[in-house]
Design a protein around this motif. Structure first.
Motif, PDB file in Angstrom:
ATOM      1  N   MET A   1       3.280   6.085  -2.838  1.00 43.23           N
ATOM      2  CA  MET A   1       4.320   6.845  -3.564  1.00 43.23           C
ATOM      3  C   MET A   1       4.088   6.778  -5.093  1.00 43.23           C
ATOM      4  SD  MET A   1       5.984   7.641  -1.079  1.00 43.23           S
ATOM      5  CE  MET A   1       7.306   8.340  -1.824  1.00 43.23           C
ATOM      6  N   ASP A   2       3.758   5.801  -5.724  1.00 41.32           N
ATOM      7  CA  ASP A   2       3.427   5.816  -7.087  1.00 41.32           C
ATOM      8  C   ASP A   2       2.513   6.808  -7.323  1.00 41.32           C
ATOM      9  OD1 ASP A   2       5.341   3.885  -7.602  1.00 41.32           O
ATOM     10  OD2 ASP A   2       3.811   2.189  -7.772  1.00 41.32           O
ATOM     11  N   MET A   3       1.531   6.787  -6.496  1.00 45.36           N
ATOM     12  CA  MET A   3       0.282   7.814  -6.648  1.00 45.36           C
ATOM     13  C   MET A   3       0.859   9.401  -6.563  1.00 45.36           C
ATOM     14  SD  MET A   3      -2.590   5.907  -4.879  1.00 45.36           S
ATOM     15  CE  MET A   3      -4.192   7.253  -5.177  1.00 45.36           C
ATOM     16  N   LYS A   4       1.659   9.452  -5.575  1.00 41.61           N
ATOM     17  CA  LYS A   4       2.274  10.778  -5.187  1.00 41.61           C
ATOM     18  C   LYS A   4       3.158  11.240  -6.363  1.00 41.61           C
ATOM     19  CE  LYS A   4       5.462  12.908  -2.128  1.00 41.61           C
ATOM     20  NZ  LYS A   4       6.364  12.884  -0.760  1.00 41.61           N
ATOM     21  N   ILE A   5       3.979  10.376  -6.998  1.00 40.04           N
ATOM     22  CA  ILE A   5       4.733  10.807  -7.941  1.00 40.04           C
ATOM     23  C   ILE A   5       4.006  11.242  -9.113  1.00 40.04           C
ATOM     24  CG2 ILE A   5       6.414   9.811  -9.852  1.00 40.04           C
ATOM     25  CD1 ILE A   5       7.559   8.310  -7.606  1.00 40.04           C
ATOM     26  N   GLU A   6       3.095  10.311  -9.705  1.00 41.82           N
ATOM     27  CA  GLU A   6       2.040  10.456 -10.748  1.00 41.82           C
ATOM     28  C   GLU A   6       1.421  12.011 -10.568  1.00 41.82           C
ATOM     29  OE1 GLU A   6       1.875   9.063 -13.542  1.00 41.82           O
ATOM     30  OE2 GLU A   6       3.391   7.870 -12.999  1.00 41.82           O
ATOM     31  N   LYS A   7       0.975  12.335  -9.349  1.00 38.60           N
ATOM     32  CA  LYS A   7       0.111  13.555  -9.078  1.00 38.60           C
ATOM     33  C   LYS A   7       1.230  14.521  -9.220  1.00 38.60           C
ATOM     34  CE  LYS A   7      -2.256  16.183  -5.759  1.00 38.60           C
ATOM     35  NZ  LYS A   7      -1.967  17.492  -6.439  1.00 38.60           N
ATOM     36  N   LYS A   8       2.250  14.601  -8.860  1.00 39.85           N
ATOM     37  CA  LYS A   8       3.440  15.484  -8.816  1.00 39.85           C
ATOM     38  C   LYS A   8       3.521  15.753 -10.353  1.00 39.85           C
ATOM     39  CE  LYS A   8       6.108  18.259  -6.891  1.00 39.85           C
ATOM     40  NZ  LYS A   8       5.771  19.547  -6.208  1.00 39.85           N
ATOM     41  N   LYS A   9       3.869  14.660 -11.267  1.00 41.36           N
ATOM     42  CA  LYS A   9       4.288  14.927 -12.683  1.00 41.36           C
ATOM     43  C   LYS A   9       2.895  15.623 -13.299  1.00 41.36           C
ATOM     44  CE  LYS A   9       6.506  10.460 -13.638  1.00 41.36           C
ATOM     45  NZ  LYS A   9       6.642   9.246 -14.268  1.00 41.36           N
TER      46      LYS A   9
ATOM     47  N   ILE B   1       0.883  -1.060  -0.168  1.00 44.58           N
ATOM     48  CA  ILE B   1       0.064   0.003  -0.102  1.00 44.58           C
ATOM     49  C   ILE B   1       0.825   1.114  -0.038  1.00 44.58           C
ATOM     50  CG2 ILE B   1      -1.558   1.392   1.474  1.00 44.58           C
ATOM     51  CD1 ILE B   1      -2.959  -1.187   2.045  1.00 44.58           C
ATOM     52  N   ARG B   2       2.076   1.212   0.900  1.00 45.46           N
ATOM     53  CA  ARG B   2       2.845   2.282   0.706  1.00 45.46           C
ATOM     54  C   ARG B   2       3.411   2.622  -0.593  1.00 45.46           C
ATOM     55  NH1 ARG B   2       5.887   4.276   5.997  1.00 45.46           N
ATOM     56  NH2 ARG B   2       4.058   4.505   7.313  1.00 45.46           N
ATOM     57  N   ASN B   3       3.726   1.637  -1.303  1.00 46.56           N
ATOM     58  CA  ASN B   3       4.509   1.620  -2.597  1.00 46.56           C
ATOM     59  C   ASN B   3       3.291   2.176  -3.457  1.00 46.56           C
ATOM     60  OD1 ASN B   3       6.843   0.715  -2.015  1.00 46.56           O
ATOM     61  ND2 ASN B   3       6.553  -1.466  -2.397  1.00 46.56           N
ATOM     62  N   ARG B   4       2.202   2.029  -3.187  1.00 42.04           N
ATOM     63  CA  ARG B   4       1.094   2.371  -4.312  1.00 42.04           C
ATOM     64  C   ARG B   4       0.943   4.090  -3.859  1.00 42.04           C
ATOM     65  NH1 ARG B   4      -0.482   3.626  -8.644  1.00 42.04           N
ATOM     66  NH2 ARG B   4      -2.751   3.693  -8.930  1.00 42.04           N
TER      67      ARG B   4
ATOM     68  N   PRO C   1      -5.334  18.765  -3.062  1.00 40.73           N
ATOM     69  CA  PRO C   1      -5.146  17.193  -2.729  1.00 40.73           C
ATOM     70  C   PRO C   1      -6.288  16.426  -3.312  1.00 40.73           C
ATOM     71  CG  PRO C   1      -5.112  18.835  -0.830  1.00 40.73           C
ATOM     72  CD  PRO C   1      -5.786  19.569  -1.963  1.00 40.73           C
ATOM     73  N   MET C   2      -5.781  15.263  -3.862  1.00 37.98           N
ATOM     74  CA  MET C   2      -6.517  14.232  -4.530  1.00 37.98           C
ATOM     75  C   MET C   2      -7.203  13.409  -3.448  1.00 37.98           C
ATOM     76  SD  MET C   2      -3.523  11.728  -5.616  1.00 37.98           S
ATOM     77  CE  MET C   2      -4.643  10.360  -6.459  1.00 37.98           C
ATOM     78  N   GLU C   3      -8.337  12.843  -4.058  1.00 38.45           N
ATOM     79  CA  GLU C   3      -9.340  11.894  -3.018  1.00 38.45           C
ATOM     80  C   GLU C   3      -8.629  10.393  -3.042  1.00 38.45           C
ATOM     81  OE1 GLU C   3     -12.376  11.515  -0.463  1.00 38.45           O
ATOM     82  OE2 GLU C   3     -11.872  13.403  -1.385  1.00 38.45           O
ATOM     83  N   LEU C   4      -8.402   9.877  -1.800  1.00 38.47           N
ATOM     84  CA  LEU C   4      -7.764   8.570  -1.824  1.00 38.47           C
ATOM     85  C   LEU C   4      -9.115   7.515  -1.506  1.00 38.47           C
ATOM     86  CD1 LEU C   4      -4.773   8.698   0.317  1.00 38.47           C
ATOM     87  CD2 LEU C   4      -4.895   8.250  -1.955  1.00 38.47           C
TER      88      LEU C   4
ATOM     89  N   SER D   1      -5.965   5.699   6.061  1.00 39.13           N
ATOM     90  CA  SER D   1      -5.298   5.353   7.270  1.00 39.13           C
ATOM     91  C   SER D   1      -3.633   5.017   7.141  1.00 39.13           C
ATOM     92  CB  SER D   1      -5.735   4.244   8.258  1.00 39.13           C
ATOM     93  OG  SER D   1      -5.376   3.284   7.500  1.00 39.13           O
ATOM     94  N   HIS D   2      -3.368   4.335   5.998  1.00 41.41           N
ATOM     95  CA  HIS D   2      -2.106   4.260   5.523  1.00 41.41           C
ATOM     96  C   HIS D   2      -1.266   5.203   4.969  1.00 41.41           C
ATOM     97  CE1 HIS D   2      -2.227  -0.310   5.930  1.00 41.41           C
ATOM     98  NE2 HIS D   2      -3.428   0.004   5.243  1.00 41.41           N
ATOM     99  N   TYR D   3      -2.035   6.489   4.474  1.00 42.15           N
ATOM    100  CA  TYR D   3      -1.336   7.500   3.908  1.00 42.15           C
ATOM    101  C   TYR D   3      -1.175   8.535   5.157  1.00 42.15           C
ATOM    102  CZ  TYR D   3      -1.618  12.551   2.509  1.00 42.15           C
ATOM    103  OH  TYR D   3      -1.446  13.964   2.325  1.00 42.15           O
ATOM    104  N   LEU D   4      -2.183   8.528   6.138  1.00 41.16           N
ATOM    105  CA  LEU D   4      -1.860   9.490   7.052  1.00 41.16           C
ATOM    106  C   LEU D   4      -0.552   9.013   8.108  1.00 41.16           C
ATOM    107  CD1 LEU D   4      -5.351  10.158   8.372  1.00 41.16           C
ATOM    108  CD2 LEU D   4      -3.880  11.683   7.176  1.00 41.16           C
ATOM    109  N   GLU D   5      -0.371   7.871   8.273  1.00 40.08           N
ATOM    110  CA  GLU D   5       0.798   7.136   8.905  1.00 40.08           C
ATOM    111  C   GLU D   5       2.053   7.308   7.989  1.00 40.08           C
ATOM    112  OE1 GLU D   5       2.435   2.696   9.692  1.00 40.08           O
ATOM    113  OE2 GLU D   5       0.229   3.056   9.715  1.00 40.08           O
ATOM    114  N   MET D   6       2.003   7.076   6.795  1.00 38.15           N
ATOM    115  CA  MET D   6       3.200   7.617   5.989  1.00 38.15           C
ATOM    116  C   MET D   6       3.450   9.174   5.939  1.00 38.15           C
ATOM    117  SD  MET D   6       3.533   6.871   1.995  1.00 38.15           S
ATOM    118  CE  MET D   6       2.929   8.351   1.363  1.00 38.15           C
ATOM    119  N   MET D   7       2.386   9.904   5.975  1.00 36.85           N
ATOM    120  CA  MET D   7       2.788  11.253   6.145  1.00 36.85           C
ATOM    121  C   MET D   7       3.250  11.607   7.465  1.00 36.85           C
ATOM    122  SD  MET D   7       2.123  12.889   3.214  1.00 36.85           S
ATOM    123  CE  MET D   7       2.306  14.569   3.802  1.00 36.85           C
TER     124      MET D   7
END
Length: 173
Positions: free
Chosen positions: A40-48, A35-38, A138-141, A147-153
């Protein structure tokens, strides 16, 4: 049921009892990592996407400035012809390219030999960082990732604070 089956059940039963919790925690850890890898992929795609949209807007604004200047010059030429030089007919079509083409050549020369790309990049970064548009919100998850996003942030911002950097703003909700 033969002798081999009974020995197999005696050997595997205690192993399942002992190894079972570790297998479950391993599966949970593996799911968390996936989930964290996904994320991070979503974050990179959003930034692009955000950078691409900002650069496209900056390029269009720059082209608008040049075209606006060209058409203002065309209008000023028509005004001078009619108001000052007292011509009664409009600008002949053969004069229009003589006004528009030098602006086009100046635009391409600035792009090829001067710092137009740097100015466009700086304008794009200014649009990205200082202006509010639909693409840099911010995009909608999905609910199962929040919960994984908040923990990662929280982990990321904790590491950034320890290194003395400013916290990362939320890119999803």
């Amino acid at each position: 049921m033969g002798f081999g089956d009974s020995v197999k059940s005696i050997i595997t039963y205690p192993m399942r009892f002992v190894v079972g919790p570790y297998v479950e925690s391993y599966k949970m850890m593996q799911k968390k990592i996936m989930i964290r890898n996904r994320l991070m992929d979503m974050k990179i795609e959003k930034k692009k996407r955000d950078i691409q949209m900002s650069m496209n807007v900056a390029i269009m604004r720059d082209r608008l400035y040049f075209l606006g200047a060209a058409y203002c010059t065309l209008g000023l030429t028509a005004f001078v012809r009619v108001a000052i030089l007292k011509f009664k007919e409009p600008i002949p079509l053969k004069i229009v390219p003589m006004i528009i083409i030098p602006f086009w050549i100046a635009y391409l020369t600035d792009l090829a030999y001067f710092n137009k790309m740097d100015r466009i990049k700086n304008a794009g970064m200014k649009i990205l960082n200082e202006e509010t548009h639909w693409w840099n919100e911010p995009m909608e998850l999905p609910p199962q990732m929040r919960s994984h996003y908040l923990e990662m942030m929280e982990d990321t911002n904790k590491e950034l604070r320890e290194l003395g950097f400013p916290e990362e703003k939320h890119w999803a909700q």
